[in-house]
Design a protein around this motif. Structure first.
Motif, PDB file in Angstrom:
ATOM      1  N   UNK A   1      70.412  22.529  32.124  1.00  0.00           N
ATOM      2  CA  UNK A   1      69.957  21.695  33.220  1.00  0.00           C
ATOM      3  C   UNK A   1      70.287  22.332  34.580  1.00  0.00           C
ATOM      4  N   UNK A   2      71.483  22.899  34.733  1.00  0.00           N
ATOM      5  CA  UNK A   2      71.864  23.498  36.014  1.00  0.00           C
ATOM      6  C   UNK A   2      70.924  24.618  36.437  1.00  0.00           C
ATOM      7  N   UNK A   3      70.499  25.442  35.477  1.00  0.00           N
ATOM      8  CA  UNK A   3      69.618  26.558  35.834  1.00  0.00           C
ATOM      9  C   UNK A   3      68.265  26.066  36.340  1.00  0.00           C
ATOM     10  N   UNK A   4      67.823  24.908  35.867  1.00  0.00           N
ATOM     11  CA  UNK A   4      66.546  24.349  36.317  1.00  0.00           C
ATOM     12  C   UNK A   4      66.662  23.695  37.694  1.00  0.00           C
ATOM     13  N   UNK A   5      67.856  23.204  38.008  1.00  0.00           N
ATOM     14  CA  UNK A   5      68.050  22.421  39.228  1.00  0.00           C
ATOM     15  C   UNK A   5      68.578  23.258  40.392  1.00  0.00           C
ATOM     16  N   UNK A   6      69.484  24.168  40.100  1.00  0.00           N
ATOM     17  CA  UNK A   6      70.118  24.966  41.150  1.00  0.00           C
ATOM     18  C   UNK A   6      69.278  26.221  41.410  1.00  0.00           C
ATOM     19  N   UNK A   7      68.188  26.025  42.125  1.00  0.00           N
ATOM     20  CA  UNK A   7      67.218  27.098  42.373  1.00  0.00           C
ATOM     21  C   UNK A   7      67.524  27.816  43.690  1.00  0.00           C
ATOM     22  N   UNK A   8      66.918  28.967  43.866  1.00  0.00           N
ATOM     23  CA  UNK A   8      67.204  29.827  45.015  1.00  0.00           C
ATOM     24  C   UNK A   8      67.029  29.113  46.361  1.00  0.00           C
ATOM     25  N   UNK A   9      66.056  28.220  46.446  1.00  0.00           N
ATOM     26  CA  UNK A   9      65.779  27.549  47.720  1.00  0.00           C
ATOM     27  C   UNK A   9      66.855  26.568  48.154  1.00  0.00           C
ATOM     28  N   UNK A  10      67.772  26.210  47.270  1.00  0.00           N
ATOM     29  CA  UNK A  10      68.830  25.252  47.614  1.00  0.00           C
ATOM     30  C   UNK A  10      70.222  25.891  47.559  1.00  0.00           C
ATOM     31  N   UNK A  11      70.275  27.203  47.688  1.00  0.00           N
ATOM     32  CA  UNK A  11      71.543  27.936  47.654  1.00  0.00           C
ATOM     33  C   UNK A  11      71.681  28.770  48.925  1.00  0.00           C
TER      34      UNK A  11
ATOM     35  N   UNK B   1      82.377  23.933  36.499  1.00  0.00           N
ATOM     36  CA  UNK B   1      83.406  24.294  37.468  1.00  0.00           C
ATOM     37  C   UNK B   1      84.829  24.225  36.920  1.00  0.00           C
ATOM     38  N   UNK B   2      85.018  23.712  35.711  1.00  0.00           N
ATOM     39  CA  UNK B   2      86.382  23.617  35.184  1.00  0.00           C
ATOM     40  C   UNK B   2      86.939  24.984  34.778  1.00  0.00           C
ATOM     41  N   UNK B   3      86.100  25.969  34.646  1.00  0.00           N
ATOM     42  CA  UNK B   3      86.516  27.323  34.284  1.00  0.00           C
ATOM     43  C   UNK B   3      87.040  28.052  35.530  1.00  0.00           C
ATOM     44  N   UNK B   4      88.304  28.475  35.493  1.00  0.00           N
ATOM     45  CA  UNK B   4      88.912  29.181  36.627  1.00  0.00           C
ATOM     46  C   UNK B   4      88.124  30.424  37.013  1.00  0.00           C
ATOM     47  N   UNK B   5      87.613  31.152  36.019  1.00  0.00           N
ATOM     48  CA  UNK B   5      86.849  32.373  36.300  1.00  0.00           C
ATOM     49  C   UNK B   5      85.564  32.072  37.049  1.00  0.00           C
ATOM     50  N   UNK B   6      84.916  30.984  36.700  1.00  0.00           N
ATOM     51  CA  UNK B   6      83.681  30.589  37.385  1.00  0.00           C
ATOM     52  C   UNK B   6      83.984  30.289  38.849  1.00  0.00           C
ATOM     53  N   UNK B   7      85.023  29.496  39.087  1.00  0.00           N
ATOM     54  CA  UNK B   7      85.364  29.152  40.475  1.00  0.00           C
ATOM     55  C   UNK B   7      85.693  30.409  41.289  1.00  0.00           C
TER      56      UNK B   7
ATOM     57  N   UNK C   1      76.860  15.093  37.523  1.00  0.00           N
ATOM     58  CA  UNK C   1      78.271  15.269  37.870  1.00  0.00           C
ATOM     59  C   UNK C   1      79.058  15.853  36.698  1.00  0.00           C
ATOM     60  N   UNK C   2      78.796  15.364  35.497  1.00  0.00           N
ATOM     61  CA  UNK C   2      79.515  15.847  34.319  1.00  0.00           C
ATOM     62  C   UNK C   2      79.183  17.300  34.018  1.00  0.00           C
ATOM     63  N   UNK C   3      77.905  17.657  34.076  1.00  0.00           N
ATOM     64  CA  UNK C   3      77.529  19.036  33.782  1.00  0.00           C
ATOM     65  C   UNK C   3      78.105  19.994  34.819  1.00  0.00           C
TER      66      UNK C   3
END
Length: 145
Positions: free
Chosen positions: A1-11, A123-129, A116-118
Motif C-alpha cells: 500500500x505504501x508504494x502506491x500512496x507515497x508517490x514522487x509528487x508528494x515527497x 518506521x519501527x525499523x531503526x535502519x529504515x529511520x 497509520x498502522x502500515x
C-alpha cells in the motif's frame, strides 16, 4: 500500500525555511492538496488538531505524522513525506525535534487507521529511520519501501 500512496509528487527532501509546526503541517499538507487528494480545508483541520490536541502527532523521536479526522476533505487515502533540512520543535516532551514528517489523509476511520498502522510498521525499523535521514532521491525511498 505504501508504494502506491507515497508517490514522487508528494515527497520532498531537505526542505528549508520551515521553523514552526504550523509551517511544517501546512507544507506537508499542501503536497496532498497539489496532488488532488485533499482539499485545502484539510490542512486547516490538521493545524486545528495540533492546536487543540498538542504535539500528539510526534509519534516517535524525530518523526511527526500530521493528520486530522477522516472527512469529506480527503478524496482517497494519502501520505506525503518531507525531510526537513533543519529540525523543528513541536514542543513534544520526549520526541522533539522533528526532521521526518508524514502527513496522512484518510477517507474513513478504517482506512485512516490502516494507513497509520502500515506506516508505523515501516518506521519501527531503526535502519529504515536512519536511511530516511540520508537518502538522496525518491528512487532510494521507493527501494526502501
Amino acid at each position: 500500500m505504501l508504494t502506491d500512496i507515497l508517490t514522487k509528487d508528494v515527497v520532498r527532501l531537505d526542505v528549508e525555511g520551515l521553523t514552526t509546526p504550523e509551517e511544517v503541517i501546512h507544507f506537508s499538507g499542501q503536497l496532498l492538496v497539489d496532488s488532488g487528494k485533499v482539499k485545502e480545508t484539510y490542512i486547516e483541520k490538521m493545524e486545528e488538531a495540533f492546536h487543540n490536541l498538542g504535539p500528539y502527532m510526534v509519534m516517535a523521536p524525530g518523526i511527526a505524522m500530521p493528520h486530522a479526522r477522516p472527512s469529506g476533505d480527503v478524496s482517497e487515502p494519502c501520505i506525503s513525506f518531507i525531510r526537513l533540512k533543519e529540525p523543528v520543535s513541536f514542543h513534544h516532551p520526549f520526541n522533539d525535534p522533528v526532521r521526518l514528517v508524514f502527513a496522512l489523509g484518510g477517507v474513513e476511520n478504517d482506512s485512516h487507521l490502516a494507513l497509520l498502522q502500515e506506516l508505523g510498521r515501516f518506521l519501527e525499523d531503526d535502519n529504515v529511520r536512519e536511511r530516511l535521514l540520508t537518502i538522496t532521491s525518491y528512487g532510494e525511498l521507493a527501494k526502501l519501501i
